[in-house]
Design an enzyme around this catalytic site. Structure first.
Site, PDB file in Angstrom:
ATOM      1  N   ARG A  12       1.469 -11.008   5.745  1.00 41.82           N
ATOM      2  CA  ARG A  12       2.934 -11.031   5.895  1.00 41.82           C
ATOM      3  C   ARG A  12       3.417 -10.419   7.206  1.00 41.82           C
ATOM      4  NH1 ARG A  12       5.643  -9.407   0.316  1.00 41.82           N
ATOM      5  NH2 ARG A  12       7.459 -10.135   1.467  1.00 41.82           N
ATOM      6  N   PRO A  47       0.836  -1.208   0.000  1.00 41.76           N
ATOM      7  CA  PRO A  47       0.000   0.000   0.000  1.00 41.76           C
ATOM      8  C   PRO A  47       0.869   1.257   0.000  1.00 41.76           C
ATOM      9  CG  PRO A  47      -0.611  -1.498   1.781  1.00 41.76           C
ATOM     10  CD  PRO A  47       0.673  -1.999   1.215  1.00 41.76           C
ATOM     11  N   GLU A  48       0.630   2.164  -0.924  1.00 45.24           N
ATOM     12  CA  GLU A  48       1.346   3.438  -0.934  1.00 45.24           C
ATOM     13  C   GLU A  48       0.437   4.516  -0.337  1.00 45.24           C
ATOM     14  OE1 GLU A  48       4.101   4.548  -3.841  1.00 45.24           O
ATOM     15  OE2 GLU A  48       4.107   2.626  -4.867  1.00 45.24           O
ATOM     16  N   HIS A 105      -5.055 -14.688   9.450  1.00 52.19           N
ATOM     17  CA  HIS A 105      -4.237 -13.537   9.049  1.00 52.19           C
ATOM     18  C   HIS A 105      -4.754 -12.212   9.625  1.00 52.19           C
ATOM     19  CE1 HIS A 105      -1.811 -16.054   6.599  1.00 52.19           C
ATOM     20  NE2 HIS A 105      -2.787 -16.361   5.780  1.00 52.19           N
TER      21      HIS A 105
END
Ligand SMILES: [Zn+2]
Length: 271
Positions: free
Chosen positions: A107, A2-3, A89
């Protein structure tokens, strides 16, 4: 990953809905990049005052304390009235009187960090060195030009470093440099003031457009309200190696700069 535009779009998607909510429960899953910094139960009873953003951090301002949320490489937030039980997750959630905010992060490079205030040393460590916000008045042209003059690295790396401006990630650095007609390999302190001004304007335009369009494509991004896959950015050069430039039809080139892929048009972007 994500930016900034994705983080800003996430913020806008749940900030108004969670404002004034009272925390009913907080639950943590597996360890994230940094520890929460308090027992989750400590958050119960606190009120959510607002949700701000600094760089890629969301700042959930409570009536007492602040939660800093970072989405890392693969994180996404959902905010909904009714969510199923936390999955394998899902590593943090805040159940409130207005719905549940949940961090999904396969992650686990993301983080939720509690601090007493933004003056806290931990907050200072995470936020203190971030450059000016590109979508605010703090992104001053003269200061930006001065910053570029101070660096002898290539301009693409200076943008990614986040000191001259925060939140210009790999995709948007390539796109802004294309729009400004600047080759990504130009050494920062060699850029003339007019070219630096064009870059400044290009950064504002590219990031602003991305926020409006909902950001760039991310395979595992979903906005906080759960709409996945609407992040579709029409890139000019990023991810288009070998394809014709939209302006001049020359093939877009791809190079590596500091382990990251850079895309540019050798004809439209001058050295
Ligand atoms: Zn071109």
């Amino acid at each position: 990953m994500p930016e900034l535009p994705e983080v800003e779009v996430t913020r806008r998607s749940f900030a108004p809905a969670i404002e004034n909510a009272t925390v009913l429960a907080a639950r943590a899953g597996k360890p994230l990049r940094w520890p929460l910094g308090c027992a989750p139960e400590l958050l119960v009873g606190r009120r959510v005052m607002s949700v701000g953003r600094r760089g890629k951090y969301l700042l959930i301002q409570l009536d007492d304390g602040v939660l800093l949320v970072h989405l890392g490489m693969s994180g996404s937030l959902r905010f909904a009235a009714d969510l199923p039980a936390m999955g394998v997750h899902d590593h943090f959630e805040l159940a409130t009187t207005r719905g549940t905010l949940r961090l999904h992060d396969p992650r686990r490079f993301g983080a939720v960090v509690y601090v007493d205030s933004l003056a806290d040393p931990v907050a200072h460590k995470l936020l203190g060195r971030l450059g000016p916000e590109p979508l605010s008045d703090a992104f001053d042209l003269a200061v930006f030009q001065g910053q570029l003059k101070r660096h002898k690295a290539v301009i693409k790396s200076v943008l990614l470093a986040g000191e001259a401006v925060v939140g210009v990630g790999n995709i948007y650095a390539s796109e802004a440099l294309f729009l400004a007609g600047i080759r990504p390999t130009v050494v920062s302190d060699r850029l003339s003031r007019p070219r630096a001004a064009r870059l400044h304007a290009a950064i504002v335009k590219v990031l602003g457009q991305a926020v409006i369009l909902g950001g760039s494509t991310l395979r595992d991004f979903s906005s906080a309200s759960g709409q996945a896959g609407y992040f579709q950015l029409q890139t000019m050069v990023y991810g288009r190696a070998g394809m014709p430039c939209h302006v001049c039809a020359s093939p877009v080139r791809q190079i590596k700069q500091g382990q990251r892929s850079t895309f540019y048009c050798a004809s439209c972007q001058k050295p």
